[in-house]
Design a protein around this motif. Structure first.
Motif, PDB file in Angstrom:
ATOM      1  N   GLY A   3       0.156  24.354  -3.742  1.00 29.49           N
ATOM      2  CA  GLY A   3      -0.457  23.056  -3.139  1.00 29.49           C
ATOM      3  C   GLY A   3      -0.493  23.391  -1.712  1.00 29.49           C
ATOM      4  O   GLY A   3      -0.148  24.436  -1.337  1.00 29.49           O
ATOM      5  N   ALA A   4      -0.942  22.573  -1.088  1.00 31.11           N
ATOM      6  CA  ALA A   4      -1.419  22.581   0.458  1.00 31.11           C
ATOM      7  C   ALA A   4       0.302  23.376   1.834  1.00 31.11           C
ATOM      8  O   ALA A   4       1.172  22.080   0.676  1.00 31.11           O
ATOM      9  CB  ALA A   4      -1.780  22.041   1.018  1.00 31.11           C
ATOM     10  N   ILE A   5       0.224  23.979   2.525  1.00 30.26           N
ATOM     11  CA  ILE A   5       1.011  25.041   3.173  1.00 30.26           C
ATOM     12  C   ILE A   5       1.322  24.220   3.717  1.00 30.26           C
ATOM     13  O   ILE A   5       0.136  23.312   4.405  1.00 30.26           O
ATOM     14  CB  ILE A   5       0.648  26.238   3.101  1.00 30.26           C
ATOM     15  N   THR A   6       1.889  22.874   4.432  1.00 29.27           N
ATOM     16  CA  THR A   6       2.952  22.577   4.930  1.00 29.27           C
ATOM     17  C   THR A   6       3.786  23.714   5.992  1.00 29.27           C
ATOM     18  O   THR A   6       4.576  24.021   6.198  1.00 29.27           O
ATOM     19  CB  THR A   6       3.772  21.606   4.947  1.00 29.27           C
ATOM     20  N   PRO A   7       3.516  23.109   7.499  1.00 28.23           N
ATOM     21  CA  PRO A   7       3.277  24.198   8.246  1.00 28.23           C
ATOM     22  C   PRO A   7       4.988  23.210   8.995  1.00 28.23           C
ATOM     23  O   PRO A   7       5.894  22.609   8.511  1.00 28.23           O
ATOM     24  CB  PRO A   7       2.627  23.997  10.006  1.00 28.23           C
ATOM     25  N   ALA A   8       5.780  24.690   8.730  1.00 25.81           N
ATOM     26  CA  ALA A   8       7.610  24.662   9.163  1.00 25.81           C
ATOM     27  C   ALA A   8       7.875  23.471  10.225  1.00 25.81           C
ATOM     28  O   ALA A   8       8.645  22.821   9.513  1.00 25.81           O
ATOM     29  CB  ALA A   8       8.270  25.925   9.296  1.00 25.81           C
ATOM     30  N   PRO A   9       7.563  23.155  11.239  1.00 24.86           N
ATOM     31  CA  PRO A   9       7.643  22.587  11.684  1.00 24.86           C
ATOM     32  C   PRO A   9       7.511  20.669  11.135  1.00 24.86           C
ATOM     33  O   PRO A   9       8.438  19.966  11.570  1.00 24.86           O
ATOM     34  CB  PRO A   9       6.902  22.495  13.123  1.00 24.86           C
ATOM     35  N   ALA A  10       5.986  21.350  10.886  1.00 29.08           N
ATOM     36  CA  ALA A  10       6.405  19.109  10.822  1.00 29.08           C
ATOM     37  C   ALA A  10       7.122  19.362   9.062  1.00 29.08           C
ATOM     38  O   ALA A  10       6.899  17.854   8.914  1.00 29.08           O
ATOM     39  CB  ALA A  10       5.040  19.437   9.861  1.00 29.08           C
ATOM     40  N   PHE A  11       7.495  20.005   8.415  1.00 29.19           N
ATOM     41  CA  PHE A  11       8.916  19.822   7.255  1.00 29.19           C
ATOM     42  C   PHE A  11      10.013  19.696   7.548  1.00 29.19           C
ATOM     43  O   PHE A  11      11.136  18.727   7.348  1.00 29.19           O
ATOM     44  CB  PHE A  11       8.379  21.141   6.309  1.00 29.19           C
ATOM     45  N   GLY A  12      10.962  20.319   8.204  1.00 31.08           N
ATOM     46  CA  GLY A  12      12.074  20.604   8.740  1.00 31.08           C
ATOM     47  C   GLY A  12      12.749  21.347   7.859  1.00 31.08           C
ATOM     48  O   GLY A  12      12.086  22.272   7.575  1.00 31.08           O
ATOM     49  N   ALA A  13      13.582  21.961   8.130  1.00 22.67           N
ATOM     50  CA  ALA A  13      15.198  22.331   7.613  1.00 22.67           C
ATOM     51  C   ALA A  13      15.356  22.103   6.093  1.00 22.67           C
ATOM     52  O   ALA A  13      15.260  21.127   5.915  1.00 22.67           O
ATOM     53  CB  ALA A  13      15.828  22.255   8.687  1.00 22.67           C
ATOM     54  N   PRO A  14      15.353  23.389   5.132  1.00 16.93           N
ATOM     55  CA  PRO A  14      14.593  23.255   3.790  1.00 16.93           C
ATOM     56  C   PRO A  14      16.790  22.038   3.576  1.00 16.93           C
ATOM     57  O   PRO A  14      17.719  23.198   4.571  1.00 16.93           O
ATOM     58  CB  PRO A  14      14.791  24.026   3.346  1.00 16.93           C
ATOM     59  N   GLY A  15      16.483  21.554   2.936  1.00 20.00           N
ATOM     60  CA  GLY A  15      17.836  20.533   2.704  1.00 20.00           C
ATOM     61  C   GLY A  15      17.816  19.839   1.307  1.00 20.00           C
ATOM     62  O   GLY A  15      18.142  20.779  -0.025  1.00 20.00           O
TER      63      GLY A  15
END
Length: 238
Positions: free
Chosen positions: A149-161
């Protein structure tokens, strides 16, 4: 007496397809794919459903060719050479900076973003390889086997949890878990993998699949989602 040598640039014998790229959410730019790494048995419930135990000493990996990558929304033929092709919904890490022998504390600096992915597996060929103590290449690395799928930049996603990860097959929920259920976290995976490879921009890491994997058949439709990321779809052509 020193001899001078002239490096000659030879014309290629034939052309090869360019490296694939992945869309970036909210951007006209694309993420060029360099390599694809995959983490095995990273959800304990999935390992158990396959009759395996998780090796908690260290993660293990297999790879796919970059040209296995296809975009969300694709319609593909049923894979060749198998009678038991399975779906595996996955959380994918997109690497955006060099990372070699990095610590877990510094590992997240290498992350560009995240995406939904599906790892298609020729399960019968993988099982044959396991029984013969052989590599999994035929079961895992084949054309159209790495949906992205399309990649979401890390700052927009936040921390994986605690983000939910789900997959629907023909409208029926078949996989559901949380990213926190992963045995190995994102920084642990990056730090460990960087001990064996010089990770670089363009590398993708598929982080494993939750329980609930199963077969696809011609005509079926897959729809995957992870909270905070662009959803993905795949159709197996009739």
């Amino acid at each position: 007496m020193q001899m001078e040598t002239t490096r000659m640039t030879a014309a290629p014998l034939f052309d090869v397809p360019p490296a694939p790229s992945v869309a970036i959410a909210g951007s006209a730019s694309h993420f060029p794919v360099r390599r694809v790494f995959c983490v095995g048995r990273n959800y304990a419930a999935h390992a158990a459903e396959m009759g395996n135990e998780v090796d908690r000493a260290a993660p293990f990996y297999f790879t796919k060719s970059a040209h296995a990558v296809i975009p969300s929304g694709s319609e593909i033929a049923y894979p060749a050479g198998t009678r038991d092709c399975h779906y595996e919904m996955e959380f994918v890490i997109a690497i955006g900076a060099d990372a070699h022998e990095v610590s877990e504390a510094d590992a997240m600096d290498a992350v560009y973003g995240y995406a939904c992915g599906i790892d298609l597996t020729r399960r019968d060929l993988q099982a044959q390889a396991k029984d013969g103590r052989k590599p999994w290449d035929l079961g895992k690395d084949f054309e159209n086997s790495a949906l992205m799928g399309a990649i979401t930049p890390a700052p927009a996603f936040g921390a994986p949890g605690d983000q939910a990860i789900t997959l629907d097959l023909d409208g029926k929920r078949v996989q559901e878990a949380k990213l926190s259920d992963m045995v190995w976290s994102v920084p642990e995976i990056i730090a460990h993998l960087s001990r064996f490879y010089r990770l670089a921009p363009g590398d993708l890491i598929y982080t494993g699949t939750p329980a609930g994997v199963g077969p696809v058949v011609p005509g079926c439709a897959l729809s995957g989602a992870i909270d905070g990321l662009e959803p993905i779809t795949l159709t197996i052509a009739k």
